[in-house]
Design a protein around this motif. Structure first.
Motif, PDB file in Angstrom:
ATOM      1  N   LEU A   1       0.824  -1.205   0.000  1.00 62.25           N
ATOM      2  CA  LEU A   1       0.000   0.000   0.000  1.00 62.25           C
ATOM      3  C   LEU A   1       0.860   1.257   0.000  1.00 62.25           C
ATOM      4  CD1 LEU A   1      -2.578  -1.138   2.710  1.00 62.25           C
ATOM      5  CD2 LEU A   1      -2.761  -1.370   0.212  1.00 62.25           C
ATOM      6  N   ALA A   2       0.286   2.343  -0.504  1.00 61.74           N
ATOM      7  CA  ALA A   2       0.956   3.642  -0.525  1.00 61.74           C
ATOM      8  C   ALA A   2       1.027   4.235   0.876  1.00 61.74           C
ATOM      9  CB  ALA A   2       0.194   4.591  -1.455  1.00 61.74           C
ATOM     10  N   TYR A   3       1.885   5.224   1.024  1.00 65.26           N
ATOM     11  CA  TYR A   3       1.966   6.035   2.243  1.00 65.26           C
ATOM     12  C   TYR A   3       2.115   5.218   3.523  1.00 65.26           C
ATOM     13  CZ  TYR A   3       0.580  10.018  -0.595  1.00 65.26           C
ATOM     14  OH  TYR A   3       0.536  11.000  -1.550  1.00 65.26           O
ATOM     15  N   GLU A   4       2.778   4.121   3.479  1.00 68.81           N
ATOM     16  CA  GLU A   4       2.998   3.298   4.673  1.00 68.81           C
ATOM     17  C   GLU A   4       1.680   2.871   5.324  1.00 68.81           C
ATOM     18  OE1 GLU A   4       6.063   5.229   7.099  1.00 68.81           O
ATOM     19  OE2 GLU A   4       6.823   6.129   5.258  1.00 68.81           O
ATOM     20  N   ASP A   5       0.628   2.736   4.498  1.00 69.17           N
ATOM     21  CA  ASP A   5      -0.682   2.347   5.010  1.00 69.17           C
ATOM     22  C   ASP A   5      -0.698   0.920   5.540  1.00 69.17           C
ATOM     23  OD1 ASP A   5      -1.641   4.857   4.424  1.00 69.17           O
ATOM     24  OD2 ASP A   5      -2.784   4.244   2.657  1.00 69.17           O
ATOM     25  N   ASN A   6       0.226   0.058   5.108  1.00 62.37           N
ATOM     26  CA  ASN A   6       0.268  -1.301   5.660  1.00 62.37           C
ATOM     27  C   ASN A   6       0.473  -1.260   7.174  1.00 62.37           C
ATOM     28  OD1 ASN A   6       1.462  -1.847   2.661  1.00 62.37           O
ATOM     29  ND2 ASN A   6       0.260  -3.572   3.413  1.00 62.37           N
ATOM     30  N   ALA A   7       1.361  -0.391   7.638  1.00 63.78           N
ATOM     31  CA  ALA A   7       1.641  -0.296   9.076  1.00 63.78           C
ATOM     32  C   ALA A   7       0.428   0.213   9.838  1.00 63.78           C
ATOM     33  CB  ALA A   7       2.843   0.604   9.324  1.00 63.78           C
ATOM     34  N   ILE A   8      -0.239   1.245   9.319  1.00 66.67           N
ATOM     35  CA  ILE A   8      -1.381   1.809  10.030  1.00 66.67           C
ATOM     36  C   ILE A   8      -2.540   0.819  10.050  1.00 66.67           C
ATOM     37  CG2 ILE A   8      -2.536   3.093   8.161  1.00 66.67           C
ATOM     38  CD1 ILE A   8      -1.935   4.580  11.587  1.00 66.67           C
ATOM     39  N   LEU A   9      -2.737   0.051   8.968  1.00 66.92           N
ATOM     40  CA  LEU A   9      -3.830  -0.924   8.954  1.00 66.92           C
ATOM     41  C   LEU A   9      -3.515  -2.144   9.809  1.00 66.92           C
ATOM     42  CD1 LEU A   9      -5.158  -0.723   5.300  1.00 66.92           C
ATOM     43  CD2 LEU A   9      -6.218   0.149   7.401  1.00 66.92           C
ATOM     44  N   ALA A  10      -2.268  -2.571   9.853  1.00 68.68           N
ATOM     45  CA  ALA A  10      -1.898  -3.684  10.736  1.00 68.68           C
ATOM     46  C   ALA A  10      -2.187  -3.307  12.184  1.00 68.68           C
ATOM     47  CB  ALA A  10      -0.432  -4.054  10.546  1.00 68.68           C
ATOM     48  N   GLU A  11      -1.818  -2.100  12.559  1.00 69.45           N
ATOM     49  CA  GLU A  11      -2.088  -1.614  13.917  1.00 69.45           C
ATOM     50  C   GLU A  11      -3.589  -1.498  14.162  1.00 69.45           C
ATOM     51  OE1 GLU A  11      -1.581   2.659  15.988  1.00 69.45           O
ATOM     52  OE2 GLU A  11       0.309   1.737  15.331  1.00 69.45           O
ATOM     53  N   PHE A  12      -4.312  -0.981  13.172  1.00 62.00           N
ATOM     54  CA  PHE A  12      -5.757  -0.811  13.293  1.00 62.00           C
ATOM     55  C   PHE A  12      -6.462  -2.159  13.489  1.00 62.00           C
ATOM     56  CE2 PHE A  12      -9.939  -0.840  11.292  1.00 62.00           C
ATOM     57  CZ  PHE A  12     -10.579   0.152  12.018  1.00 62.00           C
ATOM     58  N   PHE A  13      -6.137  -3.130  12.658  1.00 64.16           N
ATOM     59  CA  PHE A  13      -6.793  -4.435  12.772  1.00 64.16           C
ATOM     60  C   PHE A  13      -6.401  -5.152  14.065  1.00 64.16           C
ATOM     61  CE2 PHE A  13      -7.466  -4.244   8.047  1.00 64.16           C
ATOM     62  CZ  PHE A  13      -8.850  -4.387   8.089  1.00 64.16           C
ATOM     63  N   ALA A  14      -5.202  -4.912  14.580  1.00 65.28           N
ATOM     64  CA  ALA A  14      -4.767  -5.545  15.828  1.00 65.28           C
ATOM     65  C   ALA A  14      -5.505  -4.970  17.035  1.00 65.28           C
ATOM     66  CB  ALA A  14      -3.256  -5.386  16.002  1.00 65.28           C
ATOM     67  N   THR A  15      -5.804  -3.676  16.988  1.00 62.26           N
ATOM     68  CA  THR A  15      -6.498  -3.022  18.107  1.00 62.26           C
ATOM     69  C   THR A  15      -7.548  -2.066  17.565  1.00 62.26           C
ATOM     70  OG1 THR A  15      -4.788  -1.329  18.187  1.00 62.26           O
ATOM     71  CG2 THR A  15      -4.545  -3.170  19.705  1.00 62.26           C
ATOM     72  N   PRO A  16      -8.631  -2.599  16.977  1.00 57.87           N
ATOM     73  CA  PRO A  16      -9.636  -1.725  16.377  1.00 57.87           C
ATOM     74  C   PRO A  16     -10.433  -0.959  17.433  1.00 57.87           C
ATOM     75  CG  PRO A  16     -10.408  -3.976  16.358  1.00 57.87           C
ATOM     76  CD  PRO A  16      -8.980  -4.008  16.862  1.00 57.87           C
ATOM     77  N   PRO A  17     -10.974   0.196  17.055  1.00 58.00           N
ATOM     78  CA  PRO A  17     -11.878   0.899  17.965  1.00 58.00           C
ATOM     79  C   PRO A  17     -13.045  -0.022  18.333  1.00 58.00           C
ATOM     80  CG  PRO A  17     -11.307   2.295  16.118  1.00 58.00           C
ATOM     81  CD  PRO A  17     -10.773   0.920  15.817  1.00 58.00           C
TER      82      PRO A  17
ATOM     83  N   ALA B   1     -16.037   0.272  18.032  1.00 58.82           N
ATOM     84  CA  ALA B   1     -17.121   0.288  17.054  1.00 58.82           C
ATOM     85  C   ALA B   1     -16.910  -0.700  15.909  1.00 58.82           C
ATOM     86  CB  ALA B   1     -17.283   1.691  16.484  1.00 58.82           C
ATOM     87  N   VAL B   2     -15.733  -1.312  15.826  1.00 62.09           N
ATOM     88  CA  VAL B   2     -15.446  -2.230  14.726  1.00 62.09           C
ATOM     89  C   VAL B   2     -15.671  -3.665  15.203  1.00 62.09           C
ATOM     90  CG1 VAL B   2     -13.662  -3.078  13.146  1.00 62.09           C
ATOM     91  CG2 VAL B   2     -13.761  -0.669  13.741  1.00 62.09           C
ATOM     92  N   PRO B   3     -16.460  -4.471  14.468  1.00 66.25           N
ATOM     93  CA  PRO B   3     -16.622  -5.873  14.853  1.00 66.25           C
ATOM     94  C   PRO B   3     -15.282  -6.592  14.885  1.00 66.25           C
ATOM     95  CG  PRO B   3     -18.065  -5.284  13.001  1.00 66.25           C
ATOM     96  CD  PRO B   3     -17.154  -4.128  13.247  1.00 66.25           C
ATOM     97  N   VAL B   4     -15.121  -7.512  15.820  1.00 66.69           N
ATOM     98  CA  VAL B   4     -13.854  -8.233  15.961  1.00 66.69           C
ATOM     99  C   VAL B   4     -13.714  -9.303  14.882  1.00 66.69           C
ATOM    100  CG1 VAL B   4     -12.485  -9.704  17.470  1.00 66.69           C
ATOM    101  CG2 VAL B   4     -13.708  -7.744  18.410  1.00 66.69           C
ATOM    102  N   ASP B   5     -14.778  -9.979  14.554  1.00 65.88           N
ATOM    103  CA  ASP B   5     -14.729 -11.053  13.565  1.00 65.88           C
ATOM    104  C   ASP B   5     -15.466 -10.657  12.305  1.00 65.88           C
ATOM    105  OD1 ASP B   5     -15.236 -13.203  16.296  1.00 65.88           O
ATOM    106  OD2 ASP B   5     -13.359 -12.948  15.212  1.00 65.88           O
TER     107      ASP B   5
END
Length: 139
Positions: free
Chosen positions: A115-131, A133-137
Motif C-alpha cells: 500500500l501507498a503512504y505506509e498504510d500497511n503499518a497503520i492498517l496492521a495496527e488498526f486491525f490488531a487493536t480496532p476501535p 465500534a469495529v466488529p472483531v470477527d
C-alpha cells in the motif's frame, strides 16, 4: 512540511475502503492502493480536511460526530493525521472522482498488498487493536 489526512472507512463486514491511485508519474505512489484522504488547505483542521476530501473524492458526507482520530504520525514526507469511521454503502453506490477504482480490503487482503503512504503499518495496527465500534470477527 506537508500535512495531510487519511481515513479508515470500515463497513459492517470489517472491510476497509481503499482506492487505486492514478497511474501518473508526477504523483506520489502512482498505481498503488491507498486509504482515502488528502492535504490540508489553509485554515483547515485535520478533521475538516478529511471530511472535505471524502465528500470530494466519493461524494459521501461524513457526520463529524462519527469520525474518530486514530493517530498522528510524523513521516519522511510530512505529518499524517489518521481517522476512522464506520460506513455502510456499496462501492456501486458512490462515484469516485480521483483515482482508478475503489475496493474493499479485509485484514488479510490489506496485509498482502503493498500500500501507498505506509498504510500497511497503520492498517496492521488498526486491525490488531480496532476501535470498539469495529466488529472483531468478519462475517
Amino acid at each position: 512540511m506537508r500535512e495531510g489526512t487519511q481515513i479508515i472507512l470500515v463497513n459492517p463486514r470489517r472491510q476497509v475502503l481503499m482506492y487505486l491511485r492514478d497511474d501518473k508519474p508526477e504523483i506520489p505512489y502512482p498505481g498503488m492502493w491507498s486509504l482515502l484522504g488528502g492535504m490540508l488547505e489553509d485554515g483547515e483542521t485535520p478533521a475538516e480536511c478529511v471530511r472535505r476530501e471524502i465528500e470530494e473524492e466519493i461524494g459521501v458526507i461524513l457526520d463529524p460526530t462519527e469520525i474518530q482520530h486514530v493517530r498522528t504520525r510524523d513521516l519522511h514526507y510530512g505529518v499524517e493525521h489518521t481517522f476512522f469511521a464506520r460506513i455502510a454503502f456499496e462501492i456501486d453506490d458512490v462515484v469516485l472522482t480521483e483515482g482508478q477504482r475503489l475496493g474493499w480490503f479485509g485484514e488479510s487482503d490489506a496485509a498482502a498488498t503493498g500500500l501507498a503512504y505506509e498504510d500497511n503499518a497503520i492498517l496492521a495496527e488498526f486491525f490488531a487493536t480496532p476501535p470498539a465500534a469495529v466488529p472483531v470477527d468478519a462475517d
